[in-house]
Design an enzyme around this catalytic site. Structure first.
Site, PDB file in Angstrom:
ATOM      1  N   HIS A 202       0.848  -1.188   0.000  1.00 14.83           N
ATOM      2  CA  HIS A 202       0.000   0.000   0.000  1.00 14.83           C
ATOM      3  C   HIS A 202       0.884   1.237   0.000  1.00 14.83           C
ATOM      4  O   HIS A 202       1.993   1.227   0.557  1.00 14.83           O
ATOM      5  CB  HIS A 202      -0.870   0.051   1.268  1.00 14.83           C
ATOM      6  CG  HIS A 202      -2.159  -0.684   1.179  1.00 14.83           C
ATOM      7  ND1 HIS A 202      -2.805  -1.169   2.298  1.00 14.83           N
ATOM      8  CD2 HIS A 202      -2.946  -1.003   0.129  1.00 14.83           C
ATOM      9  CE1 HIS A 202      -3.924  -1.769   1.941  1.00 14.83           C
ATOM     10  NE2 HIS A 202      -4.029  -1.683   0.631  1.00 14.83           N
TER      11      HIS A 202
ATOM     12  N   CYS B   9      -2.283   2.754   9.216  1.00 18.66           N
ATOM     13  CA  CYS B   9      -3.274   1.737   8.856  1.00 18.66           C
ATOM     14  C   CYS B   9      -4.459   1.738   9.827  1.00 18.66           C
ATOM     15  O   CYS B   9      -5.584   1.429   9.427  1.00 18.66           O
ATOM     16  CB  CYS B   9      -2.633   0.352   8.847  1.00 18.66           C
ATOM     17  SG  CYS B   9      -1.561   0.041   7.437  1.00 18.66           S
TER      18      CYS B   9
END
Length: 283
Positions: free
Chosen positions: A180, A276
């Site tokens: 990511h 996150c």
């Protein structure tokens, strides 16, 4: 050239924190029962009470710094809901939902959208193309930086640009450890378009784009990137990041930031850390 910075770092500006509003989800059901990124190993047990304590420390730290933290109710059978950044992207009160790449996480998208609908967010879009929220999208004053290569579809970039009416800049991720964008790049000061990133996570062309757009960026080493030091959250002054990313603390202070080390070691077993766990609600 200094190890973590460009040859001519920018003048040190006055840093001021901007109150933020975040969405987080407690890790009550956090487990590592499958592997969808290189950090996940189902053979390594998770200490759930410790994960909860580490998560609560992060939540409480945000609140102590003057930020608002909303909480999303965790659901059994969705162990990765704690990684709330992946559930949506919110800019100017507009909500672009997520469409997850892996079926293990797909049900999380509806949980997030239900939360936004219940709280009166008026502009909500369910995406046609795969994006994993702020895992893939990083927002500055000038751009939406958008990762691709392991999770997000390149078509999601045009979808985000049309929905938000802001220019979207695609960046290619090439190292599966940084699956990511928020594992390879962090926004330090959104108003000043100031970022830090690890060049080795990106393709040569994307590295050149980043170099041109952010010539004064803080450049992280591989050691700090693998410690998830770029999975960080900044309010413009305080930068919350994993405490093990020790090489970033000095360079951040030199630029006028106040690094705040956090221990989220249990959650790192799922491939996530500070960012996150934190979705920003830009209203």
């Amino acid at each position: 050239m200094p190890r973590h910075a460009t040859a001519a770092p920018p003048p040190r500006p006055d840093r001021s924190a901007t109150p933020r509003r975040y969405l987080m989800c407690p890790p009550a059901h956090f487990r590592v029962t499958y592997s969808i990124n290189p950090w996940m190993d189902p053979a390594k047990p998770v200490d759930v009470p410790l994960a909860v304590a580490q998560w609560e420390d992060l939540r409480d730290r945000y609140r102590a710094l003057g930020h608002t933290v909303e909480e999303l109710t965790p659901r059994p059978g969705l162990p990765d809901m704690v990684f709330a950044a992946n559930g949506a992207t919110v800019i100017g009160g507009r909500v672009l939902g997520a469409r997850f790449a892996h079926p293990e996480r797909s049900a999380e998208a509806a949980e997030h959208l239900d939360w936004f609908r219940a709280r009166g967010f008026g502009r909500i879009a369910e995406p046609d193309h795969i994006n994993e929220g702020e895992g893939d999208f990083a927002v500055t004053a000038s751009w939406i930086l958008a990762g691709r290569g392991f999770r997000a579809s390149p078509l999601s970039h045009g979808e985000a640009q049309e929905f938000f009416g802001r220019p979207v800049l695609g960046l290619d991720l090439v190292d599966p450890r940084y699956y990511h964008l928020d594992t390879a790049l962090a926004v330090l000061d959104d108003a000043r378009d100031e970022v830090m990133y690890y060049p080795g996570a990106f393709s040569p062309g994307s590295r050149e784009v980043l170099r041109r757009l952010f010539p004064d960026a803080l450049i992280a080493t591989e050691a700090d990137a693998t410690a998830f030091g770029l999975n960080a959250v900044s309010d413009g002054r305080h930068v919350l990041l994993p405490q093990s990313a020790t090489g970033l603390f000095g360079p951040l202070r030199e630029r006028g930031f106040e690094p705040v080390g956090m221990d989220l070691g249990e959650l790192l077993k799922g491939g996530g850390s500070v960012k996150c766990c934190t979705q920003e609600l830009r209203t």
